[in-house]
Design a protein around this motif. Structure first.
Motif, PDB file in Angstrom:
ATOM      1  N   ARG A  30       2.260   9.316  -7.050  1.00 22.31           N
ATOM      2  CA  ARG A  30       0.950   9.827  -7.468  1.00 22.31           C
ATOM      3  C   ARG A  30       0.519  10.914  -6.498  1.00 22.31           C
ATOM      4  NH1 ARG A  30      -3.375   5.353  -9.252  1.00 22.31           N
ATOM      5  NH2 ARG A  30      -4.297   7.167 -10.234  1.00 22.31           N
ATOM      6  N   THR A  31      -0.101  11.949  -7.045  1.00 23.68           N
ATOM      7  CA  THR A  31      -0.634  13.027  -6.217  1.00 23.68           C
ATOM      8  C   THR A  31      -2.088  13.225  -6.604  1.00 23.68           C
ATOM      9  OG1 THR A  31       1.504  14.116  -6.084  1.00 23.68           O
ATOM     10  CG2 THR A  31      -0.410  15.471  -5.603  1.00 23.68           C
ATOM     11  N   PHE A  32      -2.937  13.344  -5.606  1.00 27.86           N
ATOM     12  CA  PHE A  32      -4.361  13.530  -5.861  1.00 27.86           C
ATOM     13  C   PHE A  32      -4.815  14.853  -5.260  1.00 27.86           C
ATOM     14  CE2 PHE A  32      -3.883   8.844  -5.221  1.00 27.86           C
ATOM     15  CZ  PHE A  32      -4.069   8.460  -6.542  1.00 27.86           C
ATOM     16  N   ASN A  33      -5.729  15.515  -5.945  1.00 28.25           N
ATOM     17  CA  ASN A  33      -6.383  16.699  -5.401  1.00 28.25           C
ATOM     18  C   ASN A  33      -7.832  16.308  -5.153  1.00 28.25           C
ATOM     19  OD1 ASN A  33      -4.470  19.025  -5.400  1.00 28.25           O
ATOM     20  ND2 ASN A  33      -4.232  18.361  -7.526  1.00 28.25           N
ATOM     21  N   ILE A  34      -8.146  16.062  -3.898  1.00 27.21           N
ATOM     22  CA  ILE A  34      -9.484  15.595  -3.545  1.00 27.21           C
ATOM     23  C   ILE A  34     -10.308  16.793  -3.058  1.00 27.21           C
ATOM     24  CG2 ILE A  34     -10.813  14.003  -2.107  1.00 27.21           C
ATOM     25  CD1 ILE A  34      -8.228  12.338  -1.783  1.00 27.21           C
ATOM     26  N   PRO A  35     -11.410  17.106  -3.745  1.00 26.04           N
ATOM     27  CA  PRO A  35     -12.239  18.220  -3.266  1.00 26.04           C
ATOM     28  C   PRO A  35     -12.676  17.978  -1.818  1.00 26.04           C
ATOM     29  CG  PRO A  35     -12.974  17.484  -5.435  1.00 26.04           C
ATOM     30  CD  PRO A  35     -11.966  16.486  -4.954  1.00 26.04           C
ATOM     31  N   LEU A  36     -12.619  19.006  -0.999  1.00 26.72           N
ATOM     32  CA  LEU A  36     -13.003  18.863   0.411  1.00 26.72           C
ATOM     33  C   LEU A  36     -14.461  18.422   0.521  1.00 26.72           C
ATOM     34  CD1 LEU A  36     -11.254  21.967   2.015  1.00 26.72           C
ATOM     35  CD2 LEU A  36     -10.420  19.614   1.863  1.00 26.72           C
ATOM     36  N   MET A  65       0.856  -1.201   0.000  1.00 26.26           N
ATOM     37  CA  MET A  65       0.000   0.000   0.000  1.00 26.26           C
ATOM     38  C   MET A  65       0.888   1.246   0.000  1.00 26.26           C
ATOM     39  SD  MET A  65      -3.060   1.001  -0.030  1.00 26.26           S
ATOM     40  CE  MET A  65      -3.213   2.738  -0.387  1.00 26.26           C
ATOM     41  N   PRO A  66       0.674   2.159  -0.920  1.00 27.12           N
ATOM     42  CA  PRO A  66       1.497   3.375  -0.935  1.00 27.12           C
ATOM     43  C   PRO A  66       1.342   4.171   0.368  1.00 27.12           C
ATOM     44  CG  PRO A  66       0.207   3.182  -2.951  1.00 27.12           C
ATOM     45  CD  PRO A  66      -0.299   2.142  -2.009  1.00 27.12           C
ATOM     46  N   ALA A  67       2.410   4.792   0.800  1.00 29.93           N
ATOM     47  CA  ALA A  67       2.379   5.616   2.009  1.00 29.93           C
ATOM     48  C   ALA A  67       2.274   7.083   1.611  1.00 29.93           C
ATOM     49  CB  ALA A  67       3.642   5.389   2.828  1.00 29.93           C
ATOM     50  N   CYS A  68       1.676   7.859   2.475  1.00 27.38           N
ATOM     51  CA  CYS A  68       1.528   9.286   2.221  1.00 27.38           C
ATOM     52  C   CYS A  68       2.867   9.993   2.370  1.00 27.38           C
ATOM     53  CB  CYS A  68       0.524   9.851   3.222  1.00 27.38           C
ATOM     54  SG  CYS A  68       0.447  11.632   3.272  1.00 27.38           S
ATOM     55  N   THR A  69       3.154  10.883   1.425  1.00 29.44           N
ATOM     56  CA  THR A  69       4.410  11.631   1.490  1.00 29.44           C
ATOM     57  C   THR A  69       4.190  13.118   1.745  1.00 29.44           C
ATOM     58  OG1 THR A  69       4.345  11.874  -0.909  1.00 29.44           O
ATOM     59  CG2 THR A  69       5.662  10.054  -0.030  1.00 29.44           C
ATOM     60  N   TYR A  79      -6.245   7.234  -0.684  1.00 34.86           N
ATOM     61  CA  TYR A  79      -5.679   6.812  -1.982  1.00 34.86           C
ATOM     62  C   TYR A  79      -6.809   6.324  -2.885  1.00 34.86           C
ATOM     63  CZ  TYR A  79      -2.344   4.815  -5.299  1.00 34.86           C
ATOM     64  OH  TYR A  79      -1.605   4.542  -6.423  1.00 34.86           O
ATOM     65  N   ASP A  80      -7.673   5.526  -2.303  1.00 33.96           N
ATOM     66  CA  ASP A  80      -8.797   4.965  -3.047  1.00 33.96           C
ATOM     67  C   ASP A  80      -9.725   6.076  -3.539  1.00 33.96           C
ATOM     68  OD1 ASP A  80     -10.463   2.626  -3.862  1.00 33.96           O
ATOM     69  OD2 ASP A  80     -11.872   3.567  -2.473  1.00 33.96           O
ATOM     70  N   LEU A  81      -9.995   7.041  -2.650  1.00 38.43           N
ATOM     71  CA  LEU A  81     -10.847   8.172  -2.999  1.00 38.43           C
ATOM     72  C   LEU A  81     -10.204   8.977  -4.133  1.00 38.43           C
ATOM     73  CD1 LEU A  81     -13.555   9.154  -1.928  1.00 38.43           C
ATOM     74  CD2 LEU A  81     -12.336  10.610  -0.313  1.00 38.43           C
ATOM     75  N   GLY A  82      -8.907   9.218  -4.002  1.00 38.29           N
ATOM     76  CA  GLY A  82      -8.188   9.993  -5.016  1.00 38.29           C
ATOM     77  C   GLY A  82      -8.125   9.277  -6.353  1.00 38.29           C
ATOM     78  N   ALA A  83      -7.866   7.974  -6.307  1.00 36.15           N
ATOM     79  CA  ALA A  83      -7.711   7.191  -7.531  1.00 36.15           C
ATOM     80  C   ALA A  83      -9.038   7.028  -8.275  1.00 36.15           C
ATOM     81  CB  ALA A  83      -7.113   5.825  -7.202  1.00 36.15           C
ATOM     82  N   VAL A 109      -9.557  21.994  -1.779  1.00 32.62           N
ATOM     83  CA  VAL A 109      -9.085  20.651  -2.103  1.00 32.62           C
ATOM     84  C   VAL A 109      -8.044  20.218  -1.089  1.00 32.62           C
ATOM     85  CG1 VAL A 109      -9.485  20.696  -4.615  1.00 32.62           C
ATOM     86  CG2 VAL A 109      -7.302  21.480  -3.712  1.00 32.62           C
ATOM     87  N   LEU A 110      -7.937  18.912  -0.914  1.00 32.12           N
ATOM     88  CA  LEU A 110      -6.868  18.321  -0.126  1.00 32.12           C
ATOM     89  C   LEU A 110      -5.915  17.708  -1.144  1.00 32.12           C
ATOM     90  CD1 LEU A 110      -5.671  17.333   2.644  1.00 32.12           C
ATOM     91  CD2 LEU A 110      -6.888  15.194   2.202  1.00 32.12           C
ATOM     92  N   GLU A 111      -4.693  18.207  -1.126  1.00 32.11           N
ATOM     93  CA  GLU A 111      -3.684  17.669  -2.039  1.00 32.11           C
ATOM     94  C   GLU A 111      -2.900  16.641  -1.243  1.00 32.11           C
ATOM     95  OE1 GLU A 111       0.391  19.326  -4.022  1.00 32.11           O
ATOM     96  OE2 GLU A 111      -1.242  20.770  -3.764  1.00 32.11           O
ATOM     97  N   ILE A 112      -2.840  15.427  -1.773  1.00 33.02           N
ATOM     98  CA  ILE A 112      -2.148  14.369  -1.041  1.00 33.02           C
ATOM     99  C   ILE A 112      -1.218  13.603  -1.990  1.00 33.02           C
ATOM    100  CG2 ILE A 112      -4.183  12.827  -1.298  1.00 33.02           C
ATOM    101  CD1 ILE A 112      -3.319  11.644   1.487  1.00 33.02           C
ATOM    102  N   GLY A 113       0.021  13.466  -1.564  1.00 34.86           N
ATOM    103  CA  GLY A 113       1.010  12.761  -2.369  1.00 34.86           C
ATOM    104  C   GLY A 113       1.347  11.424  -1.739  1.00 34.86           C
ATOM    105  N   PHE A 114       1.657  10.444  -2.593  1.00 38.20           N
ATOM    106  CA  PHE A 114       2.013   9.111  -2.123  1.00 38.20           C
ATOM    107  C   PHE A 114       3.376   8.717  -2.659  1.00 38.20           C
ATOM    108  CE2 PHE A 114      -2.535   9.181  -1.545  1.00 38.20           C
ATOM    109  CZ  PHE A 114      -2.696   8.528  -0.331  1.00 38.20           C
ATOM    110  N   ASP A 115       3.981   7.733  -2.024  1.00 36.37           N
ATOM    111  CA  ASP A 115       5.341   7.343  -2.397  1.00 36.37           C
ATOM    112  C   ASP A 115       5.436   6.541  -3.701  1.00 36.37           C
ATOM    113  OD1 ASP A 115       4.406   4.929  -1.482  1.00 36.37           O
ATOM    114  OD2 ASP A 115       5.849   4.734   0.150  1.00 36.37           O
ATOM    115  N   ASP A 116       4.302   6.358  -4.391  1.00 36.81           N
ATOM    116  CA  ASP A 116       4.380   5.763  -5.727  1.00 36.81           C
ATOM    117  C   ASP A 116       4.339   6.888  -6.769  1.00 36.81           C
ATOM    118  OD1 ASP A 116       1.758   6.597  -5.563  1.00 36.81           O
ATOM    119  OD2 ASP A 116       0.890   4.732  -6.305  1.00 36.81           O
TER     120      ASP A 116
END
Length: 139
Positions: free
Chosen positions: A24-30, A1-5, A91-95, A15-22
């Protein structure tokens, strides 16, 4: 499972911007984050028990608390603070953001809320630079 970076809350663009160690970066609307809160209050207590959250278009984050090294607990501007968001969940929400947004819109419209949300998925309003949060690691 990718970890948050890295986590950055952009309250201006909501938006919540969240980056992972694979990488990938997601911008999830609040708004999406709020309506898909994993809390019992929103999820209900089983399939089909979900409580449709409406009028969350303008919701912002007041606080984001790390929980161990695996999750964060946001406090939303509407007072909701019982959701525990694991990296896996985020991650699931972002993907699957487009799919989740479409599902949320469909549920809103089915409930008679025409266009309760003013944003299309993936549109990020220009916002001021926000302060990044660590992913559960204290500096």
């Amino acid at each position: 499972m990718p970890a948050c970076t890295g986590l950055t809350v952009h309250n201006k663009s909501r938006v919540l911007e969240i980056g992972f160690d694979d990488n990938r970066t997601f911008n999830i609307p609040l708004e999406l984050l709020r309506v898909y809160s994993p809390s019992a209050e929103v999820r209900g207590h089983g399939a089909g028990q979900e409580v449709l959250q409406v009028g969350k278009r303008d919701v912002t984050l007041l606080d984001l608390q790390p929980v161990g090294n695996y999750a964060v607990k946001p406090t939303f501007s509407d007072g909701h603070d019982s959701g525990l968001y694991t990296w896996e969940y985020l991650y699931d929400l972002g993907a699957n953001i487009e799919e989740r947004w479409a599902d949320y819109m469909a549920r809103l419209h089915a409930a008679g809320f025409e266009g309760d949300s003013g944003r299309e998925p993936g549109t990020v309003l220009p916002g001021a630079a926000a302060k990044p949060h660590a992913c559960g690691h204290h500096h």
